[in-house]
Write an enzyme that holds these catalytic residues in place. Structure first.
Site, PDB file in Angstrom:
ATOM      1  N   VAL A   1       0.834  -1.206   0.000  1.00  0.00           N
ATOM      2  CA  VAL A   1       0.000   0.000   0.000  1.00  0.00           C
ATOM      3  C   VAL A   1       0.867   1.253   0.000  1.00  0.00           C
ATOM      4  O   VAL A   1       0.586   2.233   0.675  1.00  0.00           O
ATOM      5  CB  VAL A   1      -0.982  -0.003   1.195  1.00  0.00           C
ATOM      6  CG1 VAL A   1      -2.055  -1.036   0.979  1.00  0.00           C
ATOM      7  CG2 VAL A   1      -0.258  -0.255   2.518  1.00  0.00           C
TER       8      VAL A   1
ATOM      9  N   GLY B   1       2.823   3.935  -2.914  1.00  0.00           N
ATOM     10  CA  GLY B   1       2.239   4.861  -3.884  1.00  0.00           C
ATOM     11  C   GLY B   1       1.252   4.208  -4.823  1.00  0.00           C
ATOM     12  O   GLY B   1       0.134   4.698  -5.021  1.00  0.00           O
ATOM     13  N   VAL B   2       1.641   3.080  -5.417  1.00  0.00           N
ATOM     14  CA  VAL B   2       0.760   2.401  -6.365  1.00  0.00           C
ATOM     15  C   VAL B   2      -0.450   1.810  -5.645  1.00  0.00           C
ATOM     16  O   VAL B   2      -1.589   1.921  -6.116  1.00  0.00           O
ATOM     17  CB  VAL B   2       1.527   1.299  -7.130  1.00  0.00           C
ATOM     18  CG1 VAL B   2       0.574   0.483  -8.008  1.00  0.00           C
ATOM     19  CG2 VAL B   2       2.628   1.918  -7.985  1.00  0.00           C
TER      20      VAL B   2
ATOM     21  N   SER C   1       7.471  -5.231  -4.312  1.00  0.00           N
ATOM     22  CA  SER C   1       8.586  -5.755  -5.113  1.00  0.00           C
ATOM     23  C   SER C   1       9.238  -6.904  -4.351  1.00  0.00           C
ATOM     24  O   SER C   1      10.429  -7.164  -4.489  1.00  0.00           O
ATOM     25  CB  SER C   1       9.607  -4.643  -5.398  1.00  0.00           C
ATOM     26  OG  SER C   1      10.112  -4.103  -4.179  1.00  0.00           O
TER      27      SER C   1
ATOM     28  N   GLU D   1       0.446  -7.038 -16.804  1.00  0.00           N
ATOM     29  CA  GLU D   1       0.687  -5.988 -17.792  1.00  0.00           C
ATOM     30  C   GLU D   1       1.644  -4.916 -17.283  1.00  0.00           C
ATOM     31  O   GLU D   1       2.544  -4.472 -17.983  1.00  0.00           O
ATOM     32  CB  GLU D   1      -0.639  -5.334 -18.189  1.00  0.00           C
ATOM     33  CG  GLU D   1      -0.514  -4.249 -19.240  1.00  0.00           C
ATOM     34  CD  GLU D   1      -0.179  -4.828 -20.611  1.00  0.00           C
ATOM     35  OE1 GLU D   1       0.998  -4.713 -21.021  1.00  0.00           O
ATOM     36  OE2 GLU D   1      -1.076  -5.378 -21.257  1.00  0.00           O
TER      37      GLU D   1
ATOM     38  N   GLU E   1      15.530   5.798  -8.417  1.00  0.00           N
ATOM     39  CA  GLU E   1      15.431   5.121  -7.139  1.00  0.00           C
ATOM     40  C   GLU E   1      16.185   5.950  -6.091  1.00  0.00           C
ATOM     41  O   GLU E   1      16.979   6.831  -6.448  1.00  0.00           O
ATOM     42  CB  GLU E   1      16.037   3.722  -7.229  1.00  0.00           C
ATOM     43  CG  GLU E   1      15.318   2.780  -8.173  1.00  0.00           C
ATOM     44  CD  GLU E   1      13.939   2.392  -7.668  1.00  0.00           C
ATOM     45  OE1 GLU E   1      13.728   2.432  -6.433  1.00  0.00           O
ATOM     46  OE2 GLU E   1      13.073   2.060  -8.498  1.00  0.00           O
TER      47      GLU E   1
ATOM     48  N   ASP F   1      16.817  -3.103 -14.162  1.00  0.00           N
ATOM     49  CA  ASP F   1      15.383  -2.986 -14.410  1.00  0.00           C
ATOM     50  C   ASP F   1      15.061  -3.293 -15.869  1.00  0.00           C
ATOM     51  O   ASP F   1      14.073  -3.976 -16.167  1.00  0.00           O
ATOM     52  CB  ASP F   1      14.905  -1.584 -14.043  1.00  0.00           C
ATOM     53  CG  ASP F   1      13.406  -1.420 -14.247  1.00  0.00           C
ATOM     54  OD1 ASP F   1      12.643  -2.118 -13.563  1.00  0.00           O
ATOM     55  OD2 ASP F   1      13.003  -0.597 -15.082  1.00  0.00           O
TER      56      ASP F   1
ATOM     57  N   LYS G   1      12.753  -6.486 -17.498  1.00  0.00           N
ATOM     58  CA  LYS G   1      11.668  -6.328 -18.465  1.00  0.00           C
ATOM     59  C   LYS G   1      11.925  -7.146 -19.724  1.00  0.00           C
ATOM     60  O   LYS G   1      10.993  -7.732 -20.293  1.00  0.00           O
ATOM     61  CB  LYS G   1      11.490  -4.837 -18.788  1.00  0.00           C
ATOM     62  CG  LYS G   1      10.996  -4.033 -17.585  1.00  0.00           C
ATOM     63  CD  LYS G   1      10.958  -2.545 -17.858  1.00  0.00           C
ATOM     64  CE  LYS G   1      10.437  -1.790 -16.636  1.00  0.00           C
ATOM     65  NZ  LYS G   1      10.413  -0.330 -16.829  1.00  0.00           N
TER      66      LYS G   1
END
Length: 373
Positions: A19, A21-22, A102, A155, A220, A231, A235
């Site tokens: 819980v 920012g996102v 994360s 996604e 970061e 990062d 991906k």
């Protein structure tokens, strides 16, 4: 889809882990969207609130304070799973875990959730970019307790709210052959090189641009965590595993990509304060490379590249002509991804836009949630 025509049996019970920012933004979006959601749990690393008894309602305006004052607990992700099992067995509605962390520990528990019939929606890259065996357990697990296995949507692990994973999935599922994927996948590195390398010799120092990016909250807390390319490597791992020919290419995940790091060797163990203080000492080498690229009419961009035929998967600093889309189309911290396929041969398929930020990442999570209706 008309949300007003969805009955109670189509409602989603949503457990939110993470819980920050996102997570906060997602809960705000859930409050305002006209779909039948029920928040069944909210949790962070050592705190948990449950609303799974059918009578206790989620305290919309006071949940943050209630979570702070709740009792501390260990392994909240496993506690949430135990609380969701009865909801799955009761039937009548779908149950979904939204993992906004994360955390590797939470990612490791995905097979247990899926096998118990809980769906997963997440921006957490760890489960899809690490050990191949974990990825296979997530993708190919078995059900337990006689319930249908959950499905997962991720996604927002690659481009926040950008439709990158869904586009690649559609290309593959409709029989197109992907030959190459290349793009600027890091919003931080996009901003840095959009400002640093504009196709002319000279310009601001690399360290000064990194400092501005840090001050604006684009990096970061330790900028080295962006400059090391990890990062981007994560991906690329996520996307490569969606391509049948490359699924087993990276048994150790992003570590096998071995991205080009922009962190000077002498600063690899430096803390954030020392890193920023000493980074100007290493400006000259990158400035020389920028100026040499400019003489050739090129700019520098940090890109990720997947070449299917050769199996090459790279995260690196590369030159592109000043007329290339990676030079002319990018602004700020945008991401841009090119899909080269048999159908999109002469002109690759481009996706571009904000690839980071709480609002767009939560939107990507929300779009995945809506796929469960």
């Amino acid at each position: 889809m008309n949300p007003n025509q969805l009955g109670p049996e189509r409602a989603l019970s949503v457990a939110v882990i993470g819980v920050g920012g996102v997570g906060k933004e997602l809960i705000e979006q859930l409050k305002d969207i006209p779909f039948p959601f029920q928040i069944a749990a909210v949790a962070k690393s050592n705190k948990m609130l449950l609303f799974t008894d059918g009578t206790t309602c989620f305290p919309v305006g006071q949940w943050q304070n209630a979570l702070i004052h709740s009792e501390s607990t260990k392994d909240t992700h496993l506690g949430v799973l135990d609380a969701l099992r009865p909801l799955v067995k009761a039937g009548g509605r779908k149950v979904v875990l939204v993992d906004n962390t994360s955390s590797q520990d939470v990612a490791n528990s995905y097979p247990d959730y899926l096998n118990a019939g809980v769906n997963i929606v997440t921006p957490n890259k760890k489960a899809f970019s690490g050990d191949l065996q974990l990825y296979k357990r997530i993708s190919q697990g078995e059900t337990t307790g006689g319930v249908p296995r959950g499905v997962f949507y991720n996604e927002s692990t690659v481009g926040a709210g950008l439709p990158i994973i869904s586009t690649l999935k559609d290309l593959i599922n409709t029989g197109d052959k992907v030959t190459k994927i290349e793009g600027v996948f890091s919003g931080t590195l996009s901003y840095i090189f959009n400002e640093y390398s504009k196709g002319q010799e000279g310009g601001p120092s690399f360290s000064s641009i990194v400092q501005v990016a840090k001050d604006n909250g684009y990096t970061e807390p330790h900028p080295g965590d962006d400059l090391n390319g990890a990062d981007v490597a994560r991906k690329l791992t996520i996307l490569s595993r969606m391509i049948p020919e490359l699924r087993d290419r990276l048994p150790n995940g992003h570590e096998d990509v071995k991205p080009t790091s922009l962190v000077p060797e002498a600063l690899k163990t430096a803390n954030a304060e020392e890193f920023m203080r000493r980074l100007p000492d290493f400006d000259s080498e990158l400035a020389k490379r920028r100026d040499e690229a400019a003489k050739r009419g090129n700019v520098l961009r940090y890109v990720g590249v997947i070449e299917v035929a050769s199996g090459k998967i790279e995260a690196k600093l590369e030159e592109y002509p000043k007329t290339h889309a990676f030079a002319t189309s990018l602004q700020g911290s945008d991401n841009i991804i090119m899909f080269h396929t048999e159908r999109y041969g002469a002109r690759p398929l481009l996706i571009q836009g904000a690839g980071a930020g709480n609002a767009v990442t939560a939107m990507g999570v929300m779009s995945d949630l809506l796929k469960l209706f």
